[in-house]
Enzyme design. Structure first.
Site, PDB file in Angstrom:
ATOM      1  N   CYS A 295       0.804  -1.273   0.032  1.00 58.59           N
ATOM      2  CA  CYS A 295      -0.071  -0.025   0.042  1.00 58.59           C
ATOM      3  C   CYS A 295       0.759   1.124  -0.185  1.00 58.59           C
ATOM      4  CB  CYS A 295      -0.873  -0.026   1.383  1.00 58.59           C
ATOM      5  SG  CYS A 295      -1.971   1.375   1.433  1.00 58.59           S
TER       6      CYS A 295
ATOM      7  N   CYS B 137      -0.412   4.123   2.248  1.00 60.55           N
ATOM      8  CA  CYS B 137      -0.240   3.978   3.809  1.00 60.55           C
ATOM      9  C   CYS B 137       1.397   4.104   3.884  1.00 60.55           C
ATOM     10  CB  CYS B 137      -0.450   2.480   4.045  1.00 60.55           C
ATOM     11  SG  CYS B 137      -1.962   1.868   3.333  1.00 60.55           S
ATOM     12  N   ASP B 138       2.206   3.647   3.330  1.00 59.37           N
ATOM     13  CA  ASP B 138       3.652   3.585   3.713  1.00 59.37           C
ATOM     14  C   ASP B 138       4.737   4.179   2.993  1.00 59.37           C
ATOM     15  OD1 ASP B 138       2.919   1.853   5.579  1.00 59.37           O
ATOM     16  OD2 ASP B 138       3.059  -0.120   4.406  1.00 59.37           O
TER      17      ASP B 138
HETATM   18  C1  LIG Z   1       0.898  -4.256   5.239  1.00 62.74           C
HETATM   19  C2  LIG Z   1      -0.457  -3.287   5.118  1.00 62.74           C
HETATM   20  C3  LIG Z   1      -0.141  -1.892   5.790  1.00 62.74           C
HETATM   21  C4  LIG Z   1      -1.173  -1.053   5.661  1.00 62.74           C
HETATM   22  N1  LIG Z   1      -1.046   0.359   6.307  1.00 62.74           N
HETATM   23  C5  LIG Z   1      -2.089   0.999   6.306  1.00 62.74           C
HETATM   24  C6  LIG Z   1      -2.027   2.321   6.691  1.00 62.74           C
HETATM   25  O1  LIG Z   1      -0.944   2.945   7.376  1.00 62.74           O
HETATM   26  N2  LIG Z   1      -3.087   3.324   6.745  1.00 62.74           N
HETATM   27  C7  LIG Z   1      -4.553   2.644   6.303  1.00 62.74           C
HETATM   28  O2  LIG Z   1      -5.387   3.633   6.332  1.00 62.74           O
HETATM   29  N3  LIG Z   1      -4.466   1.643   5.840  1.00 62.74           N
HETATM   30  C8  LIG Z   1      -3.506   0.710   5.795  1.00 62.74           C
HETATM   31  N4  LIG Z   1      -3.565  -0.530   5.087  1.00 62.74           N
HETATM   32  C9  LIG Z   1      -4.695  -0.831   4.664  1.00 62.74           C
HETATM   33  C10 LIG Z   1      -5.926  -1.166   5.464  1.00 62.74           C
HETATM   34  O3  LIG Z   1      -5.481  -2.151   6.404  1.00 62.74           O
HETATM   35  C11 LIG Z   1      -7.028  -1.740   4.927  1.00 62.74           C
HETATM   36  O4  LIG Z   1      -7.756  -0.907   4.260  1.00 62.74           O
HETATM   37  C12 LIG Z   1      -8.248  -2.310   6.150  1.00 62.74           C
HETATM   38  O5  LIG Z   1      -7.649  -2.987   6.892  1.00 62.74           O
HETATM   39  C13 LIG Z   1      -9.479  -2.741   5.584  1.00 62.74           C
HETATM   40  O6  LIG Z   1     -10.234  -3.058   6.531  1.00 62.74           O
HETATM   41  P1  LIG Z   1     -11.305  -4.134   6.369  1.00 62.74           P
HETATM   42  O7  LIG Z   1     -11.800  -4.375   7.827  1.00 62.74           O
HETATM   43  O8  LIG Z   1     -12.187  -3.873   5.234  1.00 62.74           O
HETATM   44  O9  LIG Z   1     -10.682  -5.439   6.186  1.00 62.74           O
HETATM   45  P2  LIG Z   1      -9.509  -6.446   6.722  1.00 62.74           P
HETATM   46  O10 LIG Z   1      -8.722  -5.648   7.492  1.00 62.74           O
HETATM   47  O11 LIG Z   1      -8.882  -7.014   5.435  1.00 62.74           O
HETATM   48  O12 LIG Z   1     -10.230  -7.375   7.506  1.00 62.74           O
HETATM   49  C14 LIG Z   1     -10.827  -8.535   7.118  1.00 62.74           C
HETATM   50  C15 LIG Z   1     -11.472  -9.510   7.994  1.00 62.74           C
HETATM   51  O13 LIG Z   1     -12.228 -10.358   7.554  1.00 62.74           O
HETATM   52  C16 LIG Z   1     -12.021 -11.563   8.267  1.00 62.74           C
HETATM   53  N5  LIG Z   1     -12.482 -12.662   7.003  1.00 62.74           N
HETATM   54  C17 LIG Z   1     -12.024 -12.856   5.999  1.00 62.74           C
HETATM   55  N6  LIG Z   1     -12.808 -14.024   5.433  1.00 62.74           N
HETATM   56  C18 LIG Z   1     -13.501 -14.589   6.434  1.00 62.74           C
HETATM   57  C19 LIG Z   1     -14.388 -15.518   6.539  1.00 62.74           C
HETATM   58  N7  LIG Z   1     -14.694 -16.495   5.786  1.00 62.74           N
HETATM   59  N8  LIG Z   1     -15.050 -15.523   7.775  1.00 62.74           N
HETATM   60  C20 LIG Z   1     -14.722 -14.917   8.871  1.00 62.74           C
HETATM   61  N9  LIG Z   1     -13.856 -13.822   8.865  1.00 62.74           N
HETATM   62  C21 LIG Z   1     -13.406 -13.709   7.609  1.00 62.74           C
HETATM   63  C22 LIG Z   1     -10.382 -11.562   8.352  1.00 62.74           C
HETATM   64  O14 LIG Z   1      -9.810 -12.598   9.373  1.00 62.74           O
HETATM   65  C23 LIG Z   1     -10.175 -10.225   8.872  1.00 62.74           C
HETATM   66  O15 LIG Z   1     -10.405 -10.022  10.039  1.00 62.74           O
HETATM   67  C24 LIG Z   1      -2.461  -1.283   5.037  1.00 62.74           C
HETATM   68  C25 LIG Z   1      -2.648  -2.628   4.534  1.00 62.74           C
HETATM   69  C26 LIG Z   1      -1.381  -3.569   4.405  1.00 62.74           C
HETATM   70  C27 LIG Z   1      -1.838  -4.885   3.916  1.00 62.74           C
END
Ligand SMILES: Cc1cc2nc3c(=O)[nH]c(=O)nc-3n(C[C@H](O)[C@H](O)[C@H](O)COP(=O)(O)OP(=O)(O)OC[C@H]3O[C@@H](n4cnc5c(N)ncnc54)[C@H](O)[C@@H]3O)c2cc1C
Length: 307
Positions: A131, A134-135
């Site tokens: 990302c 983000c970084d």
């Molecule tokens: C390395 C990295 C660094 C990042 N740094 C930043 C940053 O500095 N600032 C920023 O704003 N964003 C950052 N991001 C982006 C940010 O992390 C994502 O936009 C955010 O986490 C999205 O949130 P979400 O809840 O939609 O999904 P996710 O964080 O992907 O969470 C998905 C959840 O769904 C669960 N899940 C999936 N399938 C199933 C299933 N079948 N049953 C039950 N649970 C399930 C997973 O276990 C997880 O808990 C970064 C991403 C990465 C990879």
């Protein structure tokens, strides 16, 4: 019978849980195999509002979870392995156990595609990222490498030239999938050096827990060399976690849920939040915002039905 089940414990799911719990809906959050979601993979998050010094990703999601629990949200470990959304109440299979619910919030995120190198996973958050938004900021004046050949790789590489002293764009083929306009932008950006027909064989340096360089191979010539790199960005796409809803929830060709207005899906009573629908912004704060929207939508949906 549950009022609402939330699938996912990232920023979106946890924020939805805060709102749903405060609305006295006693939400059940299914955490999934990756408890805490993508932020649990990273270190310092500097762009989530409210933390002038930044906050560690795992702490941020854990804090939101604790906040939700303090209002009565219940968390269970494991994955949802099957769903029946054909009639109400909806049925959700959590690791073999079926749970019935009046509404559902899908916050299962989208997983970044990685190259699959052993060093890669060990260095995520320590120089390896998926990302740029983000970084990128962490690599001011440093050497950056981006891997990928599509539009998002071009976009990330271009964006990263704001920070890096140089940006190397590595692509395994000699042709790019990216659109001409994006490719032109890259080719005219003097800070970007394009390396085609090239693959990354290894990322150094796992023992010091810091990216210091990569080993590359030119597939056309067979030449192998090492190159100094500080920030290594993998931009080869994301996989939305929607396989378990296949044929039930409307998705686009890549599997992202299609929004039917705000957090609504094609099924009344089933809502989405976060990266599982958002292929554009993919930020913690946008995911959290959508979690809030989904929970408010659930509250209004249930109220309209007299619950
Ligand atoms: C390395 C990295 C660094 C990042 N740094 C930043 C940053 O500095 N600032 C920023 O704003 N964003 C950052 N991001 C982006 C940010 O992390 C994502 O936009 C955010 O986490 C999205 O949130 P979400 O809840 O939609 O999904 P996710 O964080 O992907 O969470 C998905 C959840 O769904 C669960 N899940 C999936 N399938 C199933 C299933 N079948 N049953 C039950 N649970 C399930 C997973 O276990 C997880 O808990 C970064 C991403 C990465 C990879």
């Amino acid at each position: 019978m549950r009022n609402v089940v939330i699938i996912g414990s990232g920023c979106a799911g946890n924020t939805a849980a805060v709102y749903a719990a405060r609305a006295s809906l006693s939400p059940l959050v299914v955490m999934g195999k990756h408890a805490g979601g993508q932020l649990s993979m990273t270190t310092l998050v500097e762009n989530f509002p409210g933390f002038p010094e930044g906050i560690n990703g795992p702490d941020l999601v854990e804090n939101i979870k604790k906040q939700a629990q303090s209002f009565g949200a219940e968390y269970v470990h494991g994955d949802v392995i099957d769903t029946d959304l054909s009639r109400r109440p909806f049925r959700i299979n959590i690791e073999g156990e079926w749970v019935e619910t009046r509404t559902l919030i899908i916050a299962s995120g989208a997983s970044a595609r990685w190259l699959g190198l052993p060093a890669e996973q060990k260095l995520i958050g320590h120089g390896v990222s998926s990302c740029a938004t983000c970084d990128g900021f962490f690599y001011r004046g440093k050497k950056i490498m981006v891997v990928g050949g599509g539009d998002s790789a071009m976009e990330e590489a271009n964006f990263l030239t704001r920070f890096g002293s140089e940006v190397a764009l590595v692509h395994r083929r000699d042709q790019f999938r990216a659109s001409k306009i994006m490719l032109d932008r890259i080719r005219h950006n003097p800070k970007v050096k394009v390396l085609t027909n090239t693959v990354v064989e290894d990322i150094m340096d796992v023992p010091t827990k810091l990216v210091t360089g990569v080993r590359l191979k030119n597939l056309a010539t067979g030449v192998v060399w090492e190159q100094e790199v500080d920030g290594f960005f993998v931009a080869i796409g994301h996989i939305p976690n929607t396989a378990i809803f296949k044929g039930q929830i409307e998705t686009d060709a890549d599997g992202y849920i299609i929004s039917k207005g705000g957090p609504k899906t094609n099924i009344p009573g089933v809502f989405h939040a976060g990266d599982v629908q958002d292929r554009v912004y993919r930020q913690a704060v946008t995911a959290a915002g959508m979690g809030c929207m989904a929970a408010i939508a659930v509250e209004r949906f249930l109220e309209a039905e007299g619950h």
